[in-house]
Enzyme design. Structure first.
Site, PDB file in Angstrom:
ATOM      1  N   HIS A 249      36.406   4.214  -8.346  1.00 12.32           N
ATOM      2  CA  HIS A 249      37.209   3.475  -7.362  1.00 12.32           C
ATOM      3  C   HIS A 249      37.951   2.278  -7.926  1.00 12.32           C
ATOM      4  O   HIS A 249      39.079   2.022  -7.518  1.00 12.32           O
ATOM      5  CB  HIS A 249      36.378   3.018  -6.154  1.00 12.32           C
ATOM      6  CG  HIS A 249      37.143   2.160  -5.185  1.00 12.32           C
ATOM      7  ND1 HIS A 249      38.179   2.650  -4.406  1.00 12.32           N
ATOM      8  CD2 HIS A 249      37.050   0.837  -4.875  1.00 12.32           C
ATOM      9  CE1 HIS A 249      38.662   1.661  -3.645  1.00 12.32           C
ATOM     10  NE2 HIS A 249      38.000   0.560  -3.924  1.00 12.32           N
TER      11      HIS A 249
ATOM     12  N   HIS B 289      40.546   7.352  -0.019  1.00 12.38           N
ATOM     13  CA  HIS B 289      41.859   7.934   0.302  1.00 12.38           C
ATOM     14  C   HIS B 289      41.757   9.409   0.724  1.00 12.38           C
ATOM     15  O   HIS B 289      42.768  10.109   0.769  1.00 12.38           O
ATOM     16  CB  HIS B 289      42.798   7.808  -0.900  1.00 12.38           C
ATOM     17  CG  HIS B 289      43.159   6.396  -1.236  1.00 12.38           C
ATOM     18  ND1 HIS B 289      43.793   5.564  -0.338  1.00 12.38           N
ATOM     19  CD2 HIS B 289      42.966   5.656  -2.366  1.00 12.38           C
ATOM     20  CE1 HIS B 289      43.984   4.370  -0.904  1.00 12.38           C
ATOM     21  NE2 HIS B 289      43.480   4.404  -2.128  1.00 12.38           N
TER      22      HIS B 289
ATOM     23  N   GLU C 144      40.884  11.438  -5.742  1.00 12.87           N
ATOM     24  CA  GLU C 144      41.306  10.773  -4.499  1.00 12.87           C
ATOM     25  C   GLU C 144      42.691  10.143  -4.564  1.00 12.87           C
ATOM     26  O   GLU C 144      43.243   9.771  -3.533  1.00 12.87           O
ATOM     27  CB  GLU C 144      40.274   9.710  -4.088  1.00 12.87           C
ATOM     28  CG  GLU C 144      40.290   8.497  -4.975  1.00 12.87           C
ATOM     29  CD  GLU C 144      40.106   7.192  -4.209  1.00 12.87           C
ATOM     30  OE1 GLU C 144      39.792   7.220  -3.021  1.00 12.87           O
ATOM     31  OE2 GLU C 144      40.301   6.141  -4.843  1.00 12.87           O
ATOM     32  N   ASN C 145      43.258  10.016  -5.778  1.00 14.78           N
ATOM     33  CA  ASN C 145      44.607   9.451  -5.910  1.00 14.78           C
ATOM     34  C   ASN C 145      45.582  10.462  -6.510  1.00 14.78           C
ATOM     35  O   ASN C 145      46.646  10.091  -7.009  1.00 14.78           O
ATOM     36  CB  ASN C 145      44.583   8.206  -6.813  1.00 14.78           C
ATOM     37  CG  ASN C 145      43.580   7.179  -6.353  1.00 14.78           C
ATOM     38  OD1 ASN C 145      42.530   7.018  -6.978  1.00 14.78           O
ATOM     39  ND2 ASN C 145      43.865   6.502  -5.263  1.00 14.78           N
TER      40      ASN C 145
ATOM     41  N   ASP D  69      39.248   8.661 -11.467  1.00 14.98           N
ATOM     42  CA  ASP D  69      40.305   8.882 -10.486  1.00 14.98           C
ATOM     43  C   ASP D  69      41.650   9.286 -11.127  1.00 14.98           C
ATOM     44  O   ASP D  69      42.276   8.486 -11.827  1.00 14.98           O
ATOM     45  CB  ASP D  69      40.534   7.616  -9.650  1.00 14.98           C
ATOM     46  CG  ASP D  69      39.262   7.120  -8.968  1.00 14.98           C
ATOM     47  OD1 ASP D  69      38.160   7.445  -9.449  1.00 14.98           O
ATOM     48  OD2 ASP D  69      39.378   6.397  -7.963  1.00 14.98           O
TER      49      ASP D  69
ATOM     50  N   HIS E 143      39.095   1.859 -10.917  1.00 13.72           N
ATOM     51  CA  HIS E 143      40.070   2.333 -11.905  1.00 13.72           C
ATOM     52  C   HIS E 143      39.984   1.589 -13.236  1.00 13.72           C
ATOM     53  O   HIS E 143      40.844   1.773 -14.098  1.00 13.72           O
ATOM     54  CB  HIS E 143      41.518   2.246 -11.370  1.00 13.72           C
ATOM     55  CG  HIS E 143      41.784   3.176 -10.233  1.00 13.72           C
ATOM     56  ND1 HIS E 143      43.068   3.506  -9.828  1.00 13.72           N
ATOM     57  CD2 HIS E 143      40.960   3.852  -9.403  1.00 13.72           C
ATOM     58  CE1 HIS E 143      43.007   4.330  -8.792  1.00 13.72           C
ATOM     59  NE2 HIS E 143      41.734   4.549  -8.522  1.00 13.72           N
TER      60      HIS E 143
HETATM   61 FE   LIG Z   1      40.904   5.582  -6.816  1.00 15.21          FE
HETATM   62 FE   LIG Z   2      39.106   4.581  -4.079  1.00 16.23          FE
END
Ligand SMILES: [Fe+2]
Ligand SMILES: [Fe+2]
Length: 267
Positions: free
Chosen positions: A182, A75, A46-47, A15, A184
């Site tokens: 997800h 997200h 997604e981030n 991510d 991280h």
């Molecule tokens: Fe993430």
């Molecule tokens: Fe996530």
């Protein structure tokens, strides 16, 4: 053209969080590409937009920098503006087990030197907001990719380690790679399972190690201390790229190796 089922060297990047994550990806990718002779680069984005979601502008920048496929997660829909782009761009994926009525799609195929890589984005169901079951949607995704890919990579975006490990075993021998995202935080369990699937529970993130999973640490700590709503901002302190290098093939649906990649912004 290389023969069908020729090996593929795939970098999967965890991510990307905010501007520091994007800067790190752009700075580090050229040297990783050269060092590892990469065929494909898949990035969870997604981030990427200030820690929450992604915009079409940022997605285009990632693709222009040589990213082959962008995967997403919980997200995905933070920015309304990106919805049309999710529908129109093949190479950006939201989880395949979101509702069919939600914008975007969860599967794509990319090609390099005659080798075809299928990528599947999935979301866990435990503590996550995906509506459809991940395991049966994984079966459906593999069925739709049959006969049109040489390799497949599955990004399982999930909170629960158990669910991600379960999916790894469920798909072992059916795809060359299942990678978790997800949380991280990278896990220490990267390995090729007995059936030939390269697996890791979480590849980690690309962003500031000086924060709390990418968020400025003083803001994260304040929220934990006060239990009051705090507007989170991405940290810029000590950014790193975290990911995995997967060597898929030469046997069909098998991986030869999976190794964690950790690279500082300043190499
Ligand atoms: Fe993430
Ligand atoms: Fe996530």
């Amino acid at each position: 053209m290389r023969p069908v089922h020729a090996g593929a060297r795939i970098l999967f990047v965890g991510d990307v969080v905010g501007a520091s994550g994007r800067r790190t990806l752009f700075a580090v990718l050229p040297r990783l590409r050269e060092r590892h002779r990469l065929d494909f680069v898949v990035v969870n984005g997604e981030n990427a937009a200030a820690g929450r979601g992604i915009t079409s502008k940022i997605a285009r920048e990632l693709l222009a920098a040589g990213v082959d496929v962008i995967t997403l997660g919980n997200h995905t829909y933070s920015h309304h503006e990106v919805y049309a782009f999710l529908d129109s761009e093949d190479r950006i994926l939201r989880p395949a087990n979101f509702l069919k009525s939600q914008p975007g799609h969860g599967i794509c195929v990319v090609e390099h030197d005659g080798v075809r890589l299928g990528v599947v984005s999935l979301s866990g169901n435990l503590f996550m907001n995906a509506s459809l079951p991940a395991f049966s949607e994984a079966d459906a995704a593999l069925y739709s990719l049959r006969d049109r890919v040489d390799h497949i990579l599955v990004d399982m975006h999930g909170e629960a380690t158990s669910e991600k490990i379960g999916l790894g075993w469920y798909l072992d021998g059916r795809v060359p790679a299942v990678v978790g995202t997800h949380t991280h935080v990278p896990t220490a369990d990267a390995r090729v399972l007995p059936g030939g699937t390269a697996y890791i529970t979480d590849v980690g993130m690309t962003g500031a190690r000086g924060g709390v999973i990418g968020v400025k640490r003083e803001l994260a700590i304040e929220s934990m201390l006060t239990r009051m709503p705090i507007r989170f901002e991405p940290s810029d302190e000590d950014p790193w790229l975290q990911g995995v290098l997967i060597v898929a093939g030469p046997e069909p649906l098998r991986a030869a190796s999976i190794d964690r990649v950790e690279e500082p912004f300043q190499g």
